[in-house]
Write a protein that holds these residues in place. Structure first.
Motif, PDB file in Angstrom:
ATOM      1  N   PHE A   1       1.065  -0.867   0.296  1.00 45.41           N
ATOM      2  CA  PHE A   1      -0.285   0.245   0.098  1.00 45.41           C
ATOM      3  C   PHE A   1       0.985   1.322   0.110  1.00 45.41           C
ATOM      4  O   PHE A   1       0.474   2.321  -0.623  1.00 45.41           O
ATOM      5  N   LEU A   2       1.625   0.808   1.038  1.00 48.42           N
ATOM      6  CA  LEU A   2       2.954   2.797   0.857  1.00 48.42           C
ATOM      7  C   LEU A   2       3.749   2.714  -0.273  1.00 48.42           C
ATOM      8  O   LEU A   2       3.749   3.492  -0.445  1.00 48.42           O
ATOM      9  N   ALA A   3       3.685   1.584  -0.983  1.00 51.77           N
ATOM     10  CA  ALA A   3       4.999   1.741  -2.178  1.00 51.77           C
ATOM     11  C   ALA A   3       3.776   2.098  -3.202  1.00 51.77           C
ATOM     12  O   ALA A   3       4.414   3.464  -4.498  1.00 51.77           O
TER      13      ALA A   3
ATOM     14  N   ALA B   1      10.086  10.499  -3.443  1.00 48.33           N
ATOM     15  CA  ALA B   1       8.975  11.321  -2.172  1.00 48.33           C
ATOM     16  C   ALA B   1       9.983  12.495  -2.323  1.00 48.33           C
ATOM     17  O   ALA B   1       9.017  13.518  -2.128  1.00 48.33           O
ATOM     18  N   VAL B   2      11.080  13.087  -2.525  1.00 43.57           N
ATOM     19  CA  VAL B   2      11.912  14.114  -1.654  1.00 43.57           C
ATOM     20  C   VAL B   2      11.434  15.595  -3.021  1.00 43.57           C
ATOM     21  O   VAL B   2      10.615  15.975  -2.891  1.00 43.57           O
TER      22      VAL B   2
ATOM     23  N   ALA C   1       2.615  13.685  -0.506  1.00 45.85           N
ATOM     24  CA  ALA C   1       4.067  13.415  -1.146  1.00 45.85           C
ATOM     25  C   ALA C   1       4.777  13.903   0.561  1.00 45.85           C
ATOM     26  O   ALA C   1       5.918  12.750   0.790  1.00 45.85           O
ATOM     27  N   VAL C   2       4.807  14.265   1.416  1.00 47.48           N
ATOM     28  CA  VAL C   2       5.373  14.005   2.774  1.00 47.48           C
ATOM     29  C   VAL C   2       5.078  13.064   3.473  1.00 47.48           C
ATOM     30  O   VAL C   2       6.200  11.826   4.058  1.00 47.48           O
TER      31      VAL C   2
ATOM     32  N   ILE D   1       7.248   9.993   4.426  1.00 50.14           N
ATOM     33  CA  ILE D   1       7.918   9.393   6.258  1.00 50.14           C
ATOM     34  C   ILE D   1       7.353   7.761   6.324  1.00 50.14           C
ATOM     35  O   ILE D   1       8.110   7.325   6.942  1.00 50.14           O
ATOM     36  N   GLY D   2       6.794   7.094   4.679  1.00 49.93           N
ATOM     37  CA  GLY D   2       5.926   6.321   4.786  1.00 49.93           C
ATOM     38  C   GLY D   2       6.884   5.177   4.014  1.00 49.93           C
ATOM     39  O   GLY D   2       7.773   4.072   4.997  1.00 49.93           O
ATOM     40  N   VAL D   3       7.661   5.911   3.636  1.00 48.11           N
ATOM     41  CA  VAL D   3       9.325   4.834   2.522  1.00 48.11           C
ATOM     42  C   VAL D   3      10.150   4.612   4.055  1.00 48.11           C
ATOM     43  O   VAL D   3      10.748   3.378   3.852  1.00 48.11           O
TER      44      VAL D   3
END
Length: 468
Positions: free
Chosen positions: A25-27, A94-95, A186-187, A191-193
């Motif tokens: 889910f995070l990916a 993500a950054v 995006a933030v 955080i999740g990654v």
């Protein structure tokens, strides 16, 4: 005593299944940002054009700069994934999503906006490359198709969310908020990654077999499953050549790269981008005259796109990749063909106007349930481990190049062929794709990546590399 012993593995399996779903889910959240950035610019463009007083040529630059960045990001992702791994590549993406979104919202002029859109494009390119490959390497084979399809679902949700956000902000013309609100997911992704494990296949390819084993034990139902999978990965790593060398020296790997490139060309030349582009015009023909009504029309298109992707998630691991793809191409060919015929006859009555919209939505259902998600699923499954980064670099870069070609030729085709003939051309292409799918595309459901690789490298016909 025996009941405690038997409940322990069941509890272990449940917690590992939850962990696998959380990781996937995070990916797939990277897909949400991909969709948001693709969808948001359509609603923001009229307002920022007014703010900066930009020409139509500069508007094209604002839109296409992201595609350029995405192509560069996709090509660079192969090296990045090989050197840094899937997790750190997602983190870099993500950054870039965070920085690009903030800079877009704060852009003082059109040049700054274009640069920030290129940064967002780089992030989209990295996401479109890394998320499917990471999901294919993390997910167990029995749910691999639906997990990779979830990435495509997130893209469609992102596009829909962008349409809704644009519609909400359009009443005040707050285009900076339209572009800036993307910073929030995006933030969250960034955080999740941080909490994601790295791909066990990438870890094993770097010699970190113990670490790969620990990751697999967290993600599989039993330690036996984890051990067997790691043994299969080790077997596939015995291949000496990698990447470009493997491509030059191994004709079987070249076949997989060719199929990946062909699949992405097929996805883009279904005409989905043409339909998305033409949707406001068809809604206008159906009597939705105001900009506000047309924006709500695009929301309907976005909603159908999301809902139909659930069909793919439901069918891909049960019914299979190949029959779902064939059905999707049939639906798209019919949608395009009938729409072309209606445009040729002329859309005059209220019935024909609404029937045209039904055909438009039918086409979108065909794409969202098949070629949209399943091309990404197949491209991430058919490449051997030692050539996966190279193979997926080729197919993902092809996706963005074909995307640009379709975008650049559509208006010319309309002007030279007329709208009816343009739609017929795309209907004919979808018929060709049915034939190509039957002839070349393998069925890969419930088959491990390593088994697919063994079949490919032993010289089996492409359509049979998913057979047991």
């Amino acid at each position: 005593m025996s009941s405690t012993a038997s409940s322990q593995p069941a509890h272990h399996a449940r917690s590992n299944a939850s962990m696998t779903f959380f990781v996937c889910f995070l990916a797939a959240l990277a897909g949400l940002l991909f969709g948001l950035d693709i969808g948001v610019i359509a609603g923001a463009l009229p307002f920022l054009s007014e703010t900066f007083q930009i020409t139509s040529s500069q508007q094209e630059w604002v839109v296409s700069s992201m595609m350029f960045g995405a192509a560069v990001g996709a090509v660079g992702s192969g090296w990045m994934n090989y050197r840094l791994g899937r997790r750190y590549s997602l983190m870099i993406g993500a950054v870039l999503f965070v920085v690009g979104s903030l800079l877009s919202a704060l852009a003082p002029n059109v040049e700054s906006l274009i640069i920030s859109r290129i940064l967002l494009g780089l992030a989209v390119g990295i996401a479109s490359y890394t998320a499917p490959i990471y999901l294919s390497e993390i997910a167990p084979e029995k749910i691999r198709g639906s997990m990779i399809s979830m990435y495509q679902l997130m893209i469609t949700i992102g596009i829909l969310a962008a349409y809704l956000s644009d519609t909400a902000f359009s009443y005040t013309g707050a285009w900076r908020w339209m572009l800036g609100v993307i910073t929030i997911p995006a933030v969250l992704l960034l955080i999740g990654v941080i909490f994601l494990p790295d791909s066990p296949r990438w870890l094993a390819s770097r010699g970190s077999h113990e670490q790969a084993k620990r990751v697999l034990e967290r993600l599989r139902d039993t330690s036996e499953q984890a051990r067997d999978e790691l043994n299969e990965i080790r077997e596939s790593l015995k291949l000496k050549q990698t990447g470009w060398t493997l491509f030059k020296e191994n004709k079987n790997f070249r076949r997989a790269v060719f199929l990946g490139v062909l699949l992405q060309v097929m996805q883009q030349f279904t005409g989905m981008n043409v339909i998305m582009y033409y949707a406001p015009k068809i809604f206008e023909l159906a009597g939705f005259a105001s900009t506000e009504q047309q924006m709500w029309g695009t929301v309907i298109v976005g909603l159908v796109n999301v809902l139909a992707t659930f069909i793919a998630i439901g069918l891909v691991d049960r019914w299979g990749r190949k029959p779902t793809l064939i059905l999707g191409f049939i639906v798209m060919a019919l949608g395009m063909g009938i729409l072309g015929t209606m445009l040729n006859i002329g859309i005059t009555s209220a019935f024909s106007q609404y029937f045209a919209i039904i055909m438009l939505l039918m086409f979108i259902v065909g794409f969202a349930m098949s070629a949209g998600p399943l091309i990404w699923v197949l491209c991430s499954e058919i490449q051997p481990l030692k050539g996966r980064d190279f193979g997926i670099t080729c197919s993902t870069a092809t996706n963005w190049i074909a995307n640009m070609i379709v975008g650049a030729t559509f208006l010319s085709m309309l002007n030279s062929l007329g709208s009816a003939h343009t739609f017929w051309v795309y209907a004919a292409l979808n018929v060709v794709f049915i034939i190509l799918t039957i002839a070349l595309v393998p069925e890969t459901k419930n088959i491990s990546l390593e088994h697919i690789e063994r079949n490919l490298m032993s010289g089996k016909a492409l359509r049979n590399i998913g057979s047991r």
